[in-house]
Design an enzyme around this catalytic site. Sequence first.
Site, PDB file in Angstrom:
ATOM      1  N   SER A 271       0.835  -1.211   0.000  1.00  0.00           N
ATOM      2  CA  SER A 271       0.000   0.000   0.000  1.00  0.00           C
ATOM      3  C   SER A 271       0.865   1.256   0.000  1.00  0.00           C
ATOM      4  O   SER A 271       1.984   1.248   0.532  1.00  0.00           O
ATOM      5  CB  SER A 271      -0.890   0.031   1.243  1.00  0.00           C
ATOM      6  OG  SER A 271      -1.584   1.256   1.322  1.00  0.00           O
TER       7      SER A 271
ATOM      8  N   TYR B  22      -2.115  -0.398  10.076  1.00  0.00           N
ATOM      9  CA  TYR B  22      -2.234  -0.841   8.676  1.00  0.00           C
ATOM     10  C   TYR B  22      -0.944  -0.493   7.931  1.00  0.00           C
ATOM     11  O   TYR B  22      -0.364  -1.338   7.236  1.00  0.00           O
ATOM     12  CB  TYR B  22      -3.434  -0.140   8.030  1.00  0.00           C
ATOM     13  CG  TYR B  22      -3.604  -0.407   6.554  1.00  0.00           C
ATOM     14  CD1 TYR B  22      -4.115  -1.613   6.088  1.00  0.00           C
ATOM     15  CD2 TYR B  22      -3.247   0.560   5.605  1.00  0.00           C
ATOM     16  CE1 TYR B  22      -4.265  -1.850   4.727  1.00  0.00           C
ATOM     17  CE2 TYR B  22      -3.401   0.325   4.245  1.00  0.00           C
ATOM     18  CZ  TYR B  22      -3.914  -0.876   3.810  1.00  0.00           C
ATOM     19  OH  TYR B  22      -4.060  -1.117   2.461  1.00  0.00           O
TER      20      TYR B  22
END
Length: 256
Positions: free
Chosen positions: A148, A163
């Site tokens: 990501s 995350y």
Amino acid sequence: MLLQDKVCVITGAASLRSIGYATAELFAEHGAKVVVVDVLMDEPVLAGIRTAIETRLQRRVTLHGLQCDISQPEACEAMVREVRALHGTVDCLVNSAGIVRSLPLLEISPQELDRMLDVNLKGTFYLCQSVLKVFVEQRAGTIVNVASLAAQRGGGLVGGPHYAASKGGVLSLTRSIAREFGALGIRANAICPAMIDTPMLDGLSPERLQGIVDSILLKRIGSTRELAGACLFLASELSGFVTGATIDVNGGTHIH
Ligand SMILES: NC(=O)c1ccc[n+]([C@@H]2O[C@H](COP(=O)([O-])OP(=O)(O)OC[C@H]3O[C@@H](n4cnc5c(N)ncnc54)[C@H](O)[C@@H]3O)[C@@H](O)[C@H]2O)c1
């Protein structure tokens, strides 16, 4: 046909709106024998995926679906065993399964942190371990890990610091695999997406979404098909001399 008869395992494909599904569709289009894997995989989900792909391609495809909770190492081992029982081998693994949660750092409980790392980092680690045993035997194989933008810029547009940390771990893991297994002809690469139109963006308010779109150079969100294109490149021989790389698919959100 860039993946003719290649056995490709793609995780995180249960939703027809997911990156995993779009990758399965594009890989099938390129002749792959696709195995879609998800914790939510069952017969109706698989039937929906088959119908969607075969309707789009107007032909039958070789497709299997396996249920697997990637946070469980035994489940990952069993899944890879089953793929080998079906096809005799595995040529490619795309790790797209993951979870996202947006929380400020001081509000993240040990349980929340564990869950994030268990799925996004340890799940990816276990699956890589399981397929690498096969890849080492056959001295070939490719891994594509979906990380990501959050890993690169510290915190996501959607995900919280846990995350981001989990995806940072995925980047380091990918590079380590490339380094350790390159001499055997095994390649591992990562993709850092941002703002791809999937269920992960569903929680954003229209105002927040517009604010983010304004900051993207291409002034729009990305499609799952565009992300799948990067997976196809990294899975196929088009990228035969690419390993340990990180490919940005973010519309120019982050140039570095
Ligand atoms: N959509 C974006 O803009 C974006 C941005 C950056 C990174 N990503 C990454 O892309 C990947 C794909 O996400 P997506 O956007 O397609 O969303 P998605 O929610 O549609 O896909 C994620 C899938 O992972 C599955 N999953 C969750 N936990 C699992 C587990 N324990 N075992 C097996 N499967 C599990 C879910 O059931 C779901 O089908 C994720 O790793 C995500 O972090 C997405």
